[in-house]
Design an enzyme around this catalytic site. Structure first.
Site: not given
Length: 229
Positions: A10, A12
């Site tokens: 991922d 963020d």
């Protein structure tokens, strides 16, 4: 012959320390729309912005509100630094298949990674490439296909419950970093660590392991134990 293994991140909360800025952005938007900022914030984690807006403000025009959110975001400028350990973690993957699966948009993600001195991901699946965002497994499954790697041979680094659920539903092994959520909200992950840097032993174990197409995964303290052919 060993089957290739891949690592998916991922962005963020994993590679980019974006949560302080995003909290300000969503608080500002919620205030403008007379919504509860804490409720709005609770619906943002691991989700595409359009999905958050649809959940918390179904009476508003999603596209128009997303444009407003992006205008507020633009005012944040350079408030999206990469985590200090990100370069060391990605350096382990030289020559290895890896990519990112993000609820953001490709131009924004690449800009932030490059600003932090990080390489462009070989595969980048963003919010516009899927019909359903996390916790749907669609993004992670798409990344595995693009990397030509079985989903079972993908290790995912996530920080949010929605992302963990997405990766688990895709049939992948998940390491959660406790950068944005407490440990009791990350129990769906196979392994939990405090920082991105603490994933390095796990990544090393994963990349050095020989993995058949179908197998069971076991976790041990300090590492992932892959069965051997």
């Amino acid at each position: 012959m060993s089957i290739p293994s891949a690592v998916l991140f991922d962005v963020d909360g994993v590679l980019v320390d974006s949560y302080p800025a995003y909290r300000r952005i969503w608080r500002r938007w919620a205030t403008l729309r007379h919504l509860d900022p804490d409720l709005v914030w609770s619906q943002t984690h691991g989700r595409r912005p359009v999905d958050t807006i649809a959940v918390v403000a179904p009476h508003l025009d999603v596209d128009a509100e997303y444009r407003l959110v992006r205008e507020i975001m633009a005012a944040e400028g350079d408030a999206f630094p990469v985590y200090p350990e990100a370069a060391a973690v990605l350096s382990l993957l030289d020559g290895q298949p890896w990519g990112v699966v993000t609820s953001g948009r490709t131009p924004t993600v690449r800009q932030r990674l490059r600003a932090g001195g990080l390489p462009d991901p070989p595969v980048l699946v963003d919010s516009g490439q899927v019909r359903r965002g996390k916790p749907s497994p669609e993004g992670y499954l798409r990344a595995a296909r693009l990397l030509d790697t079985p989903a079972a041979n993908c290790l995912v680094i996530e920080d949010a419950p929605a992302g963990i659920e997405a990766a688990r539903r895709a049939g992948m092994t998940v390491v959660a970093v406790r950068t944005t959520h407490p440990a009791d909200e990350l129990t769906g992950a196979h392994h939990r660590v405090d920082t991105l840097g603490e994933t390095i032993p796990l990544l090393t174990d994963w990349l050095n392991g020989t993995r058949p197409a179908r197998r069971e995964r076991r976790l041990r303290a300090g590492g992932i134990v892959p069965p051997r052919c």
